[in-house]
Design a protein around this motif. Structure first.
Motif, PDB file in Angstrom:
ATOM      1  N   LYS A 245      52.870  35.199  58.578  1.00 51.94           N
ATOM      2  CA  LYS A 245      53.568  34.670  59.745  1.00 51.94           C
ATOM      3  C   LYS A 245      53.997  35.791  60.677  1.00 51.94           C
ATOM      4  CE  LYS A 245      57.507  31.787  61.085  1.00 51.94           C
ATOM      5  NZ  LYS A 245      58.695  31.013  60.594  1.00 51.94           N
ATOM      6  N   ILE A 246      54.493  36.891  60.107  1.00 51.55           N
ATOM      7  CA  ILE A 246      54.886  38.043  60.920  1.00 51.55           C
ATOM      8  C   ILE A 246      53.682  38.615  61.656  1.00 51.55           C
ATOM      9  CG2 ILE A 246      55.706  40.439  60.802  1.00 51.55           C
ATOM     10  CD1 ILE A 246      57.549  39.570  58.516  1.00 51.55           C
ATOM     11  N   LEU A 247      52.539  38.672  60.957  1.00 57.50           N
ATOM     12  CA  LEU A 247      51.318  39.213  61.567  1.00 57.50           C
ATOM     13  C   LEU A 247      50.649  38.230  62.522  1.00 57.50           C
ATOM     14  CD1 LEU A 247      49.699  40.950  58.441  1.00 57.50           C
ATOM     15  CD2 LEU A 247      50.907  42.046  60.328  1.00 57.50           C
ATOM     16  N   LYS A 248      51.100  36.964  62.462  1.00 57.51           N
ATOM     17  CA  LYS A 248      50.522  35.916  63.313  1.00 57.51           C
ATOM     18  C   LYS A 248      49.023  35.749  63.061  1.00 57.51           C
ATOM     19  CE  LYS A 248      53.908  36.223  67.069  1.00 57.51           C
ATOM     20  NZ  LYS A 248      54.917  37.021  66.328  1.00 57.51           N
ATOM     21  N   ILE A 249      48.676  35.567  61.774  1.00 52.19           N
ATOM     22  CA  ILE A 249      47.261  35.430  61.416  1.00 52.19           C
ATOM     23  C   ILE A 249      46.982  34.090  60.729  1.00 52.19           C
ATOM     24  CG2 ILE A 249      46.787  37.903  61.295  1.00 52.19           C
ATOM     25  CD1 ILE A 249      47.203  37.784  58.294  1.00 52.19           C
ATOM     26  N   GLY A 250      47.944  33.183  60.725  1.00 55.47           N
ATOM     27  CA  GLY A 250      47.710  31.846  60.210  1.00 55.47           C
ATOM     28  C   GLY A 250      47.731  31.748  58.689  1.00 55.47           C
ATOM     29  N   TYR A 251      47.237  30.611  58.185  1.00 55.86           N
ATOM     30  CA  TYR A 251      47.306  30.299  56.755  1.00 55.86           C
ATOM     31  C   TYR A 251      46.035  30.664  55.984  1.00 55.86           C
ATOM     32  CZ  TYR A 251      51.467  27.562  57.869  1.00 55.86           C
ATOM     33  OH  TYR A 251      52.706  27.168  58.284  1.00 55.86           O
ATOM     34  N   LEU A 252      44.939  30.901  56.663  1.00 56.00           N
ATOM     35  CA  LEU A 252      43.668  31.135  55.970  1.00 56.00           C
ATOM     36  C   LEU A 252      43.709  32.334  55.018  1.00 56.00           C
ATOM     37  CD1 LEU A 252      40.806  30.159  55.556  1.00 56.00           C
ATOM     38  CD2 LEU A 252      40.080  31.558  57.507  1.00 56.00           C
ATOM     39  N   PRO A 253      44.307  33.472  55.401  1.00 56.03           N
ATOM     40  CA  PRO A 253      44.382  34.582  54.448  1.00 56.03           C
ATOM     41  C   PRO A 253      45.122  34.217  53.162  1.00 56.03           C
ATOM     42  CG  PRO A 253      44.822  35.379  56.660  1.00 56.03           C
ATOM     43  CD  PRO A 253      44.795  33.881  56.739  1.00 56.03           C
ATOM     44  N   THR A 254      46.172  33.402  53.272  1.00 55.66           N
ATOM     45  CA  THR A 254      46.922  32.996  52.083  1.00 55.66           C
ATOM     46  C   THR A 254      46.087  32.052  51.224  1.00 55.66           C
ATOM     47  OG1 THR A 254      49.025  33.218  53.262  1.00 55.66           O
ATOM     48  CG2 THR A 254      49.032  31.904  51.245  1.00 55.66           C
ATOM     49  N   ILE A 255      45.367  31.133  51.863  1.00 57.44           N
ATOM     50  CA  ILE A 255      44.499  30.213  51.117  1.00 57.44           C
ATOM     51  C   ILE A 255      43.435  31.002  50.364  1.00 57.44           C
ATOM     52  CG2 ILE A 255      42.799  28.358  51.332  1.00 57.44           C
ATOM     53  CD1 ILE A 255      44.428  27.361  53.763  1.00 57.44           C
ATOM     54  N   SER A 256      42.804  31.958  51.056  1.00 53.67           N
ATOM     55  CA  SER A 256      41.784  32.791  50.432  1.00 53.67           C
ATOM     56  C   SER A 256      42.363  33.614  49.288  1.00 53.67           C
ATOM     57  CB  SER A 256      41.166  33.716  51.487  1.00 53.67           C
ATOM     58  OG  SER A 256      40.203  34.571  50.913  1.00 53.67           O
ATOM     59  N   TRP A 257      43.564  34.155  49.491  1.00 48.06           N
ATOM     60  CA  TRP A 257      44.264  34.941  48.464  1.00 48.06           C
ATOM     61  C   TRP A 257      44.513  34.099  47.220  1.00 48.06           C
ATOM     62  CZ3 TRP A 257      49.260  34.302  46.395  1.00 48.06           C
ATOM     63  CH2 TRP A 257      49.810  35.411  45.735  1.00 48.06           C
ATOM     64  N   LEU A 258      44.952  32.850  47.411  1.00 51.27           N
ATOM     65  CA  LEU A 258      45.245  31.963  46.291  1.00 51.27           C
ATOM     66  C   LEU A 258      43.973  31.520  45.578  1.00 51.27           C
ATOM     67  CD1 LEU A 258      47.457  30.461  44.758  1.00 51.27           C
ATOM     68  CD2 LEU A 258      47.257  28.596  46.417  1.00 51.27           C
ATOM     69  N   VAL A 259      42.922  31.210  46.349  1.00 54.16           N
ATOM     70  CA  VAL A 259      41.650  30.802  45.749  1.00 54.16           C
ATOM     71  C   VAL A 259      41.102  31.910  44.850  1.00 54.16           C
ATOM     72  CG1 VAL A 259      39.225  30.295  46.263  1.00 54.16           C
ATOM     73  CG2 VAL A 259      41.033  29.138  47.537  1.00 54.16           C
ATOM     74  N   TYR A 260      41.196  33.150  45.301  1.00 54.49           N
ATOM     75  CA  TYR A 260      40.707  34.271  44.485  1.00 54.49           C
ATOM     76  C   TYR A 260      41.441  34.332  43.153  1.00 54.49           C
ATOM     77  CZ  TYR A 260      39.757  38.936  42.763  1.00 54.49           C
ATOM     78  OH  TYR A 260      39.394  39.997  41.956  1.00 54.49           O
ATOM     79  N   ARG A 261      42.746  34.162  43.197  1.00 54.11           N
ATOM     80  CA  ARG A 261      43.538  34.216  41.967  1.00 54.11           C
ATOM     81  C   ARG A 261      43.111  33.111  40.992  1.00 54.11           C
ATOM     82  NH1 ARG A 261      47.638  38.332  41.592  1.00 54.11           N
ATOM     83  NH2 ARG A 261      47.460  39.411  43.582  1.00 54.11           N
ATOM     84  N   LEU A 262      42.850  31.938  41.519  1.00 52.80           N
ATOM     85  CA  LEU A 262      42.418  30.821  40.670  1.00 52.80           C
ATOM     86  C   LEU A 262      41.017  31.062  40.109  1.00 52.80           C
ATOM     87  CD1 LEU A 262      43.753  27.833  42.814  1.00 52.80           C
ATOM     88  CD2 LEU A 262      44.730  28.732  40.684  1.00 52.80           C
ATOM     89  N   VAL A 263      40.132  31.598  40.946  1.00 55.09           N
ATOM     90  CA  VAL A 263      38.772  31.922  40.499  1.00 55.09           C
ATOM     91  C   VAL A 263      38.811  32.988  39.410  1.00 55.09           C
ATOM     92  CG1 VAL A 263      36.584  32.972  41.192  1.00 55.09           C
ATOM     93  CG2 VAL A 263      37.636  31.221  42.632  1.00 55.09           C
ATOM     94  N   ALA A 264      39.615  34.025  39.607  1.00 58.17           N
ATOM     95  CA  ALA A 264      39.731  35.103  38.618  1.00 58.17           C
ATOM     96  C   ALA A 264      40.240  34.557  37.286  1.00 58.17           C
ATOM     97  CB  ALA A 264      40.663  36.198  39.133  1.00 58.17           C
TER      98      ALA A 264
END
Length: 272
Positions: A245-264
């Motif tokens: 939110k501070i970087l103003k880059i939306g939710y996609l990076p967080t979704i991708s971050w979470l998906v990676y953790r689940l895949v791992a």
């Protein structure tokens, strides 16, 4: 022991680390009151010797009597040795000076990803230059620290589940997170990619620091460790969202971050 007077210490008003040690110097009596001065509001035109561009990367200590300026480690050393003169020789020795300068630059060039702040409408911003070498060094540092702590923290959990415990696997997972995010986000983030990756690694470092105290308690039930680990991951998720939110880059990076953790996690389960 003396108190340093007639000086102004220019620091980023939006950096909590900067404010912490500046106020600490004042409260400890190392410098007189009102020595700390926000970089954003300092009248730099009053001192022709002050390099405002350099002061973004290295704190500036301005002597208001002689109009001389010291930067970075030289500024810190001047404050410390004014209070404790006997440390002067030690701090000026070549090996110590070399290590301190490297450490200072390591922190300074990464301070905005360690403690980010929302951009404000300043006439003068105090944002350090992007130094790719120190950013990559920071990322490697976090990968190693996180991997070692995770390896030790999850050992009882893996043993309970009947899974093998590998330090190399933790290193691969931590490093793989970067490759995953770069692959999916480099077009979206473009020039903000390294800034985001630095913040992402700080999130990992926060999780590491939260897990670290648990290594002192070897007899904790596995259920408690699992519950605590879930709590830490949840806090990391919240912190990741906050930084995006501070970087103003939306939710996609967080979704991708979470998906990676689940895949791992899925891969670990299938391979164990």
């Amino acid at each position: 022991m003396r108190t340093l007077t007639d000086n102004k210490l220019l620091l980023d008003a939006d950096c909590p680390m900067c404010r912490l040690y500046a106020k600490g110097f004042e409260k400890a009596g190392w410098v007189d009151e009102a020595t700390y001065c926000p970089y954003q509001s300092f009248d730099g035109l009053a001192n022709e010797n002050l390099d405002l561009d350099r002061a973004r990367n290295e704190i500036a200590l301005v002597d208001t009597q002689s109009n001389t300026v010291k930067y970075g480690i030289d500024a810190f050393r001047h404050i410390i040795t004014n209070r404790f003169p006997f440390l002067n020789g030690f701090l000026k020795s070549r090996p110590v000076d070399f290590c301190l300068r490297k450490l200072y630059r390591f922190i300074s060039f990464n301070r905005k990803v360690i403690a980010p702040s929302e951009k404000k409408e300043y006439t003068r911003e105090c944002v350090p230059d992007m130094n790719v070498r120190y950013r990559l060094a920071y990322m490697v540092f976090v990968i190693v620290c996180s991997s070692v702590v995770l390896y030790n923290f999850t050992r009882p959990i893996n043993s309970f589940m009947g899974w093998q415990n590998y330090l190399g696997r933790e290193l691969l997972i931590c490093a793989g997170q970067i490759l995953w995010q770069v692959t999916f986000l480099w077009k979206l983030l473009n020039k903000k990619l390294l800034e985001y990756l630095g913040n992402m690694m700080t999130v990992s470092m926060i999780g590491t620091l939260l897990l670290l105290p648990m290594l002192l308690f070897t007899g904790l039930p596995v259920a408690f460790r699992l519950f605590y680990f879930v709590f830490v991951v949840g806090f990391m998720l919240w912190e990741h969202l906050r930084r995006c939110k501070i970087l103003k880059i939306g939710y996609l990076p967080t979704i991708s971050w979470l998906v990676y953790r689940l895949v791992a996690l899925a891969i670990i389960v299938m391979m164990s």
